[in-house]
Design a protein around this motif. Structure first.
Motif, mmCIF file in Angstrom:
data_model
loop_
_atom_site.group_PDB
_atom_site.id
_atom_site.type_symbol
_atom_site.label_atom_id
_atom_site.label_comp_id
_atom_site.label_asym_id
_atom_site.label_seq_id
_atom_site.Cartn_x
_atom_site.Cartn_y
_atom_site.Cartn_z
ATOM 1 N N GLY A 51 48.224 25.325 41.178
ATOM 2 C CA GLY A 51 48.106 26.495 42.040
ATOM 3 C C GLY A 51 48.072 27.801 41.295
ATOM 4 O O GLY A 51 47.896 27.846 40.080
ATOM 5 N N LEU A 52 48.197 28.859 42.082
ATOM 6 C CA LEU A 52 47.995 30.208 41.579
ATOM 7 C C LEU A 52 49.275 31.037 41.685
ATOM 8 O O LEU A 52 49.848 31.172 42.763
ATOM 9 N N ALA A 53 49.680 31.565 40.525
ATOM 10 C CA ALA A 53 50.737 32.588 40.449
ATOM 11 C C ALA A 53 52.102 32.169 41.013
ATOM 12 O O ALA A 53 52.845 33.011 41.528
ATOM 13 N N ASN A 73 46.010 27.645 38.253
ATOM 14 C CA ASN A 73 44.604 27.844 38.600
ATOM 15 C C ASN A 73 44.205 29.279 38.248
ATOM 16 O O ASN A 73 43.715 30.038 39.080
ATOM 17 N N SER A 74 44.440 29.639 36.984
ATOM 18 C CA SER A 74 44.118 30.987 36.491
ATOM 19 C C SER A 74 44.150 30.917 34.981
ATOM 20 O O SER A 74 44.703 29.967 34.402
ATOM 21 N N THR A 75 43.574 31.925 34.374
ATOM 22 C CA THR A 75 43.631 31.915 32.914
ATOM 23 C C THR A 75 44.946 32.515 32.444
ATOM 24 O O THR A 75 45.536 32.077 31.461
ATOM 25 N N GLY A 76 45.448 33.523 33.174
ATOM 26 C CA GLY A 76 46.751 34.093 32.837
ATOM 27 C C GLY A 76 47.846 33.104 33.206
ATOM 28 O O GLY A 76 47.747 32.410 34.214
ATOM 29 N N PHE A 77 48.893 33.046 32.361
ATOM 30 C CA PHE A 77 49.984 32.125 32.702
ATOM 31 C C PHE A 77 51.343 32.806 32.517
ATOM 32 O O PHE A 77 52.341 32.165 32.198
ATOM 33 N N VAL A 98 35.790 29.515 31.936
ATOM 34 C CA VAL A 98 34.860 29.440 33.071
ATOM 35 C C VAL A 98 34.788 30.750 33.871
ATOM 36 O O VAL A 98 33.988 30.878 34.788
ATOM 37 N N LEU A 99 35.647 31.710 33.544
ATOM 38 C CA LEU A 99 35.734 32.903 34.406
ATOM 39 C C LEU A 99 35.457 34.223 33.696
ATOM 40 O O LEU A 99 35.520 35.290 34.310
ATOM 41 N N GLU A 100 35.147 34.160 32.412
ATOM 42 C CA GLU A 100 35.086 35.408 31.628
ATOM 43 C C GLU A 100 33.983 36.350 32.103
ATOM 44 O O GLU A 100 34.202 37.553 32.270
ATOM 45 N N SER A 236 44.169 43.615 33.688
ATOM 46 C CA SER A 236 45.053 42.638 33.030
ATOM 47 C C SER A 236 46.088 42.115 34.028
ATOM 48 O O SER A 236 45.799 41.218 34.817
ATOM 49 N N ARG A 237 47.273 42.678 33.989
ATOM 50 C CA ARG A 237 48.315 42.392 34.963
ATOM 51 C C ARG A 237 49.028 43.710 35.259
ATOM 52 O O ARG A 237 49.110 44.578 34.388
ATOM 53 N N GLY A 238 49.569 43.839 36.471
ATOM 54 C CA GLY A 238 50.193 45.095 36.871
ATOM 55 C C GLY A 238 51.311 45.540 35.940
ATOM 56 O O GLY A 238 51.493 46.731 35.692
ATOM 57 N N PRO A 284 41.826 43.951 45.388
ATOM 58 C CA PRO A 284 42.930 42.992 45.493
ATOM 59 C C PRO A 284 42.844 41.834 44.487
ATOM 60 O O PRO A 284 42.706 40.684 44.881
ATOM 61 N N HIS A 285 42.954 42.127 43.204
ATOM 62 C CA HIS A 285 42.925 41.122 42.138
ATOM 63 C C HIS A 285 41.699 40.209 42.310
ATOM 64 O O HIS A 285 41.822 39.011 42.493
ATOM 65 N N ILE A 286 40.532 40.831 42.241
ATOM 66 C CA ILE A 286 39.289 40.095 42.524
ATOM 67 C C ILE A 286 38.611 39.531 41.278
ATOM 68 O O ILE A 286 37.570 38.894 41.384
ATOM 69 N N GLY A 287 39.195 39.784 40.091
ATOM 70 C CA GLY A 287 38.528 39.444 38.829
ATOM 71 C C GLY A 287 37.652 38.194 38.847
ATOM 72 O O GLY A 287 36.447 38.259 38.624
ATOM 73 N N SER A 288 38.236 37.057 39.126
ATOM 74 C CA SER A 288 37.485 35.799 39.032
ATOM 75 C C SER A 288 37.007 35.295 40.391
ATOM 76 O O SER A 288 36.436 34.205 40.484
ATOM 77 N N SER A 289 37.217 36.093 41.440
ATOM 78 C CA SER A 289 37.042 35.554 42.792
ATOM 79 C C SER A 289 35.615 35.553 43.321
ATOM 80 O O SER A 289 35.275 36.316 44.231
ATOM 81 N N LYS A 296 34.841 26.330 39.954
ATOM 82 C CA LYS A 296 34.956 25.796 38.590
ATOM 83 C C LYS A 296 36.410 25.802 38.135
ATOM 84 O O LYS A 296 36.887 24.867 37.509
ATOM 85 N N MET A 297 37.104 26.879 38.460
ATOM 86 C CA MET A 297 38.516 26.976 38.062
ATOM 87 C C MET A 297 39.344 25.897 38.758
ATOM 88 O O MET A 297 40.203 25.256 38.138
ATOM 89 N N ALA A 298 39.076 25.694 40.053
ATOM 90 C CA ALA A 298 39.835 24.693 40.808
ATOM 91 C C ALA A 298 39.606 23.304 40.218
ATOM 92 O O ALA A 298 40.550 22.517 40.040
HETATM 93 C C1 DGY Z 1 43.324 34.888 35.907
HETATM 94 O O1 DGY Z 1 42.638 33.868 35.827
HETATM 95 O O2 DGY Z 1 44.312 35.071 35.182
HETATM 96 C C2 DGY Z 1 42.946 35.862 36.955
HETATM 97 O O3 DGY Z 1 43.553 37.097 36.754
HETATM 98 C C3 DGY Z 1 43.342 35.311 38.290
HETATM 99 O O4 DGY Z 1 44.740 35.264 38.390
#
Ligand code: DGY
Length: 324
Positions: A51-53, A73-77, A98-100, A236-238, A284-289, A296-298
């Motif tokens: 999942g995500l976040a 389900n994100s590149t950031g962890f 897959v999201l760059e 990046s992140r808040g 609203p944190h749309i980067g990869s959306s 692909k991420m899923a």
């Molecule tokens: C990421 O993949 O880290 C994007 O910011 C989505 O959370």
């Protein structure tokens, strides 16, 4: 009893169907993980989480004694307490590669929107205010041929540099933990220290992952170093930015504007003071959306999960020390 997998804020539920044969997949969305009783109960039997976040900390791990893997389900962890997970033998994975380009498109779009006041003037038209030619106070600022400073020249940063340099003839400055020779060669990017970048860039684009080194990287001192005509973009992140300092910098017109895709607390509180600035673009944190990329991420997240549960090394293991 079948083993349990928790799917948390996971949109492409159909991707998880293949797991139904062997696992009991339970879905949680929009809950408060520390308080939701069903979620806490599910943790007791869960072998995997995808999942995500989801904040995975000591408390959550203590409640999940059978957990083998958390597949982000994100590149950031930054939501994963890696030392705690490793201590308990729990693998962590992410979804890079897959999201760059998709994320770079979005962040560059936010930069353009802030510079050319696209969101603000969209409201102007929709509110019926376009009754005569634009006046000087509605003019925007150019993007092409300006200096783009990228803090964090990883894969996404390099894609932003590509768009800026090849598409908009921008001069690229960057700051990173390590040099990126490829970006230097392909996009004529110049490495410099953080202060030089802040002083010289017309656009400051923050793309670092959130770590203990980058938390509050941009604060009062850094905003004061930026040009009064500069636009600050955060993809990046808040928590990499001190939001109070950002609000002060905007109030005191120390910078021209901002484009923000990430916030300290997401979703953003509707009363947040940042929303009162017309010269700030908020998304609203749309980067990869996009449909394509999120799918692909899923799939990648599920691939990592399945590998980890099968006792194999997942492709995108972020704590390889767990296998030692
Ligand atoms: C990421 O993949 O880290 C994007 O910011 C989505 O959370």
């Amino acid at each position: 009893m079948r083993k349990k997998i928790i799917a948390y804020n996971f949109v492409f539920t159909e991707v998880l169907e293949e797991l139904n044969e062997h696992y009991d997949v339970v879905f949680f969305d929009g809950i408060v993980p520390k308080k939701d009783r069903e979620f806490i109960q599910a943790l007791q039997e869960a072998v995997g989480i995808v999942g995500l976040a989801l904040p995975v900390d000591e408390e959550l791990l203590t409640r999940a004694p059978h957990l083998k893997i958390v597949s982000n389900n994100s590149t950031g962890f930054n939501n994963l307490s890696i030392p705690e997970m490793t201590k308990r033998g729990v693998m962590g994975t992410n979804t890079p590669g897959v999201l760059e380009e998709t994320t770079a498109d979005a962040i560059f779009g936010i930069l353009l929107a802030a510079a050319r006041r696209i969101a603000e003037l969209d409201h102007f038209v929709k509110n019926g205010k376009w009754t005569k030619h634009l006046t000087k106070d509605q003019y925007a600022i150019d993007v092409h041929h300006k200096t783009l400073g990228i803090i964090g020249m990883g894969k996404i940063g390099a894609q932003i540099a590509k768009r800026g340099h090849l598409g908009f003839d921008m001069n690229i400055l960057y700051h990173n933990r390590t040099r990126n020779p490829e970006a230097e060669k392909q996009y004529d990017a110049t490495y410099c220290d953080l202060d030089t970048l802040l002083k010289e860039a017309d656009f400051v684009c923050l793309m670092t992952p959130l770590t203990s080194d980058t938390e509050n990287l941009i604060g009062e001192r850094e905003f004061k170093l930026m040009k009064k005509s500069s636009i600050f973009v955060n993809g990046s992140r808040g928590k990499t930015v001190n939001e109070e300092a950002l609000i002060n910098a905007l109030t005191n017109q120390e910078i021209y504007g901002a484009g923000l895709d990430v916030f300290r607390l997401e979703p953003l509180n509707p009363d947040h003071p940042i929303l009162s600035f017309p010269n700030v673009v908020t998304t609203p944190h749309i980067g990869s959306s996009t449909f394509e990329t999120e799918l692909k991420m899923a799939r990648l997240a599920v691939e990592n999960l399945v590998a980890g549960l099968a006792g194999e090394r997942p492709k995108n293991l972020v704590n390889p020390e767990v296998l030692l």
